[in-house]
Write an enzyme that holds these catalytic residues in place. Sequence first.
Site, PDB file in Angstrom:
ATOM      1  N   CYS A 190       0.703  -1.268  -0.073  1.00 41.64           N
ATOM      2  CA  CYS A 190      -0.157  -0.113   0.075  1.00 41.64           C
ATOM      3  C   CYS A 190       0.911   1.023   0.194  1.00 41.64           C
ATOM      4  CB  CYS A 190      -0.780   0.013   1.355  1.00 41.64           C
ATOM      5  SG  CYS A 190      -1.844   1.583   1.227  1.00 41.64           S
ATOM      6  N   ASP A 197       0.149  -6.178   0.175  1.00 44.17           N
ATOM      7  CA  ASP A 197      -1.183  -6.468  -0.583  1.00 44.17           C
ATOM      8  C   ASP A 197      -0.960  -7.832  -1.266  1.00 44.17           C
ATOM      9  OD1 ASP A 197      -2.629  -4.357   0.436  1.00 44.17           O
ATOM     10  OD2 ASP A 197      -1.863  -3.247  -0.919  1.00 44.17           O
TER      11      ASP A 197
END
Length: 282
Positions: A190, A197
């Site tokens: 992120c 992620d």
Amino acid sequence: MAEHKQGNGSPLVASALGRETDYPQQYDPEVLYPVPRQHNRDALQVRGWPWFGFDLWYAYELSWLNERGLPQVALAALTLPADSPYLIESKSLKLYLNSFNMTRFASAEAVRERMVTDLSARAGGPVQVRMHGPEAPLLQGKERLAQATLLDTLDIATEQYELDSSLLALAAGGGQHEACLYSHLLRSNCPVTGQPDWGSVVIDYAGPALDLVSVLRYLVSFRNHTGFHEDCVERIFTDLLALGDFSRLVVSAHYLRRGGLDINPCRSLQPLEPDMGRWARQ
């Protein structure tokens, strides 16, 4: 629509992402935070949009009250067109969906229509919303992977964990090829919180044959890369497209859920329907 952008040039300065935030107690569309797609597309240095596509979100924690005050629950599938000028920042979407929790609506259709109106206004383009009840069967749609090649079984060594498009190469001997490749080893981060992620990538193509080892090394090189899910897919798509003349190229990523949401961006040379199915780990 006013653009959420502050003096330092970042479109995320005023977002709730990465901050302690109070959850709204009643329906509140104002918490939705649009982020201009162009901010990250400029780095791709492409003319126009060389793709069709969409961002398919699944919202697992949607609930509201019916007119008699009884809680209702559903799963919502949200489809944002890739040519919309804005994407929706994920935490703001979570806050928005949670704002339905203590608000009364006449029906599930009333909730769906309200979401279509609000999300379309923020995205700057038509957003589709499909509602699934809690008894709906597990979503499928992976039939095309029956003959696909799993890249993760390749026995390779790699030490490159910074994004590097020069790792991509065509297969020795050249020639045209048609194949579907996939990997579960995608990790990006992120750009605001730095949290990892995790996702799976599917590359479905017809065109110059790709070197499989190079594709796997390239995907692994995203491991320390910071970028939104949508931006990572567009980067993979444009890096592959730069290798040659493809008659078919579809790149989709299936990210694991966070905060009751998962994001599944897809970009393609041809228009296609948002029917991507589910992975077991999603």
